[in-house]
Enzyme design. Structure first.
Site, mmCIF file in Angstrom:
data_model
loop_
_atom_site.group_PDB
_atom_site.id
_atom_site.type_symbol
_atom_site.label_atom_id
_atom_site.label_comp_id
_atom_site.label_asym_id
_atom_site.label_seq_id
_atom_site.Cartn_x
_atom_site.Cartn_y
_atom_site.Cartn_z
ATOM 1 N N ASP A 48 79.094 47.498 30.062
ATOM 2 C CA ASP A 48 79.691 46.084 30.237
ATOM 3 C C ASP A 48 78.665 45.310 30.721
ATOM 4 O O ASP A 48 77.728 45.574 31.425
ATOM 5 C CB ASP A 48 80.995 46.372 30.981
ATOM 6 C CG ASP A 48 81.449 44.899 31.301
ATOM 7 O OD1 ASP A 48 82.013 44.406 30.370
ATOM 8 O OD2 ASP A 48 81.815 44.541 32.419
ATOM 9 N N ASP A 61 79.633 41.480 32.177
ATOM 10 C CA ASP A 61 79.860 40.363 33.411
ATOM 11 C C ASP A 61 80.559 41.362 34.508
ATOM 12 O O ASP A 61 81.697 42.141 34.242
ATOM 13 C CB ASP A 61 80.952 39.290 33.153
ATOM 14 C CG ASP A 61 81.144 38.496 34.267
ATOM 15 O OD1 ASP A 61 80.606 38.656 35.361
ATOM 16 O OD2 ASP A 61 81.611 37.284 33.859
#
Length: 256
Positions: A10, A12
């Protein structure tokens, strides 16, 4: 701790937090690069081109990767529809450049009135007219696709509407549910795995958000690594019936 041959990661909350650097994230990516372990950033953000995501990582967070290391929900959506039916190649899109370019690169043509697919993602300039065209296309039989279900996005002002909020309006106007592509759905994971060229038991999903990143891994049947640098807290995760495969406070704690 298993020796994984590939990482789905991932952005953010995992690589950075808004505009704030996470120093351990840079060191983690550099360890992967040094050992030549393949990795792919899997993001629900459909608005950006991979080269823009890579440029942002380099400029603002000193994390240097190639555009090929970035896989967006926009790319996954275009890949998914391209594989569905080779004879269906028209699409109406509510979305930004990152999403539209993904369809152009797959040879799709844009069609407003009678497309094969109506695809809705985050659009910073969305208008009533765009909603109208999407609604009418779906009512005429276009397959309704949503890039991702995130209802909100964090920015410096707070939580602003995300793609899921835009898609919800079209769901309301058509009385139809969209087929969602992004995390925690398995479609984006399936396409990401195909892109990285590995098997399920060879990869691990790394993220900060149990509800999107970790659930995506769980739903897809791969191992998961939750790092507590973003959204989810230990108290929240402790209440979940299915736990992440691994949990850490910092990516510095993880050996690759």
């Amino acid at each position: 701790m298993k020796n994984y041959q590939g990482y789905l990661i991932d952005l953010d909350g995992t690589m950075y937090r808004g505009k704030v650097k996470i120093p351990a994230a840079k060191r983690f990516i550099e360890r992967l690069q040094k050992k030549q372990v393949p990795f792919l950033f899997v993001t629900n953000n459909s608005t950006q081109l991979p080269k823009a995501v890579a440029a942002n990582l380099a400029k603002n967070f000193d994390i240097h990767v190639k555009p090929e290391n970035v896989y967006t929900s926009g790319l996954a959506t275009a890949d998914y529809l391209a594989d569905l039916d080779p004879n269906k190649r028209t699409v109406y899109v509510i979305g930004e450049l990152g999403l539209k370019q993904a369809f152009l690169d797959q040879g799709f043509r844009f069609e407003e009135k009678d497309p094969d697919y109506a695809v809705v993602g985050l659009d910073y300039d969305v208008t009533y007219h765009k909603f109208e065209l999407a609604t009418l296309a779906i009512k005429r039989g276009a397959k309704f696709i949503g890039t991702n279900a995130d209802t909100n996005l964090p920015n410096e002002r707070g939580l602003v509407p995300g793609a899921g909020s835009v898609i919800a309006l079209v769901e309301c106007s058509t009385q139809q549910k969209a087929t969602y592509i992004g995390k925690p759905e398995t479609i984006i994971m399936e396409k990401a795995l195909k892109k990285i060229g590995l098997k399920k038991n060879q990869v691990i999903m790394v993220g900060d958000n149990y509800q999107t990143d970790i659930k995506a891994g769980i739903n897809f049947g791969i191992d998961t690594l939750l790092v507590y640098t973003g959204v989810s807290t230990k108290e929240q995760v402790a209440k979940q019936q299915i736990q992440p495969t691994f949990q850490i406070d910092s990516l510095d704690q993880w050996e690759v």
